[in-house]
Write a protein that holds these residues in place. Structure first.
Motif, PDB file in Angstrom:
ATOM      1  N   UNK A  15       3.368 120.513 113.497  1.00  0.00           N
ATOM      2  CA  UNK A  15       2.789 120.493 112.255  1.00  0.00           C
ATOM      3  C   UNK A  15       1.656 119.952 112.334  1.00  0.00           C
ATOM      4  N   UNK A  16       2.153 118.884 112.406  1.00  0.00           N
ATOM      5  CA  UNK A  16       1.117 117.588 112.404  1.00  0.00           C
ATOM      6  C   UNK A  16       0.092 117.659 113.304  1.00  0.00           C
ATOM      7  N   UNK A  17       0.717 117.867 114.922  1.00  0.00           N
ATOM      8  CA  UNK A  17      -0.721 118.086 115.885  1.00  0.00           C
ATOM      9  C   UNK A  17      -1.786 118.897 115.697  1.00  0.00           C
ATOM     10  N   UNK A  18      -1.177 119.996 114.372  1.00  0.00           N
ATOM     11  CA  UNK A  18      -2.696 121.478 114.223  1.00  0.00           C
ATOM     12  C   UNK A  18      -3.331 120.642 113.486  1.00  0.00           C
ATOM     13  N   UNK A  19      -2.511 119.992 112.033  1.00  0.00           N
ATOM     14  CA  UNK A  19      -3.798 119.242 111.374  1.00  0.00           C
ATOM     15  C   UNK A  19      -4.643 118.433 111.648  1.00  0.00           C
ATOM     16  N   UNK A  20      -3.580 117.564 113.178  1.00  0.00           N
ATOM     17  CA  UNK A  20      -4.478 116.712 112.779  1.00  0.00           C
ATOM     18  C   UNK A  20      -6.071 117.709 114.336  1.00  0.00           C
ATOM     19  N   UNK A  21      -5.894 119.142 114.703  1.00  0.00           N
ATOM     20  CA  UNK A  21      -6.605 119.739 115.193  1.00  0.00           C
ATOM     21  C   UNK A  21      -7.583 120.352 114.140  1.00  0.00           C
ATOM     22  N   UNK A  22      -7.928 120.640 113.151  1.00  0.00           N
ATOM     23  CA  UNK A  22      -8.402 120.982 112.388  1.00  0.00           C
ATOM     24  C   UNK A  22      -9.205 119.718 111.443  1.00  0.00           C
ATOM     25  N   UNK A  23      -8.204 118.825 111.733  1.00  0.00           N
ATOM     26  CA  UNK A  23      -9.293 117.247 111.095  1.00  0.00           C
ATOM     27  C   UNK A  23     -10.215 116.788 112.195  1.00  0.00           C
ATOM     28  N   UNK A  24     -10.364 117.271 113.660  1.00  0.00           N
ATOM     29  CA  UNK A  24     -10.829 116.728 114.601  1.00  0.00           C
ATOM     30  C   UNK A  24     -12.021 118.003 114.653  1.00  0.00           C
ATOM     31  N   UNK A  25     -11.719 119.099 113.936  1.00  0.00           N
ATOM     32  CA  UNK A  25     -13.200 120.371 113.863  1.00  0.00           C
ATOM     33  C   UNK A  25     -14.084 120.168 112.610  1.00  0.00           C
TER      34      UNK A  25
END
Length: 122
Positions: A15-25
């Motif tokens: 879940x935190x990994x997915x959040x990080x991807x969103x933030x990167x985007x």
């Protein structure tokens, strides 16, 4: 983007990994040299480390690596026969009936650019 609400912390689950991807985007278009760029770099490093640990890329099979390189370079078995010591040996190696010798590994590495580490994994 306001960076006051962004918290840099280790990524410990998907879940935190997915959040990080969103933030990167969201941060990909930030101005060079900005605070957002520093945050982008930090989050990217953390995401990459999590990905390496939890989703490692398997090492390629040596035979598949040879076949891939042959296809990429449009080479036939006849074209690479001298790296193996003859056409029969190419066929035997590619069909899994013979292991690569050290001499074959050196030839394939030097002439086709296939990683020696990949070829030694056989």
């Amino acid at each position: 983007m306001k960076n006051r609400n962004i918290q840099i912390k280790p990524i410990t689950n998907d879940a935190e990994f997915a959040e990080a991807h969103e933030m990167i985007e969201l941060l990909l278009e930030c101005p060079e040299g900005s605070e957002e760029e520093k945050i982008l770099e930090a989050i990217t490093i953390l995401a990459c480390e999590y990905e390496k640990k939890h989703y490692p890329i398997p090492k390629p099979n040596p035979i598949e690596a040879i076949k891939y390189k042959m296809a990429e370079l449009k080479l036939s078995q006849k074209d690479v026969a001298h790296y193996f010591g003859g056409e029969n040996r190419v066929s035997e190696v590619l069909n899994g009936k013979r292991k690569l010798s050290l001499k074959m590994i050196k030839e394939l590495h030097h002439n086709l650019g296939i990683s020696a580490t990949t070829l030694l994994a056989m």
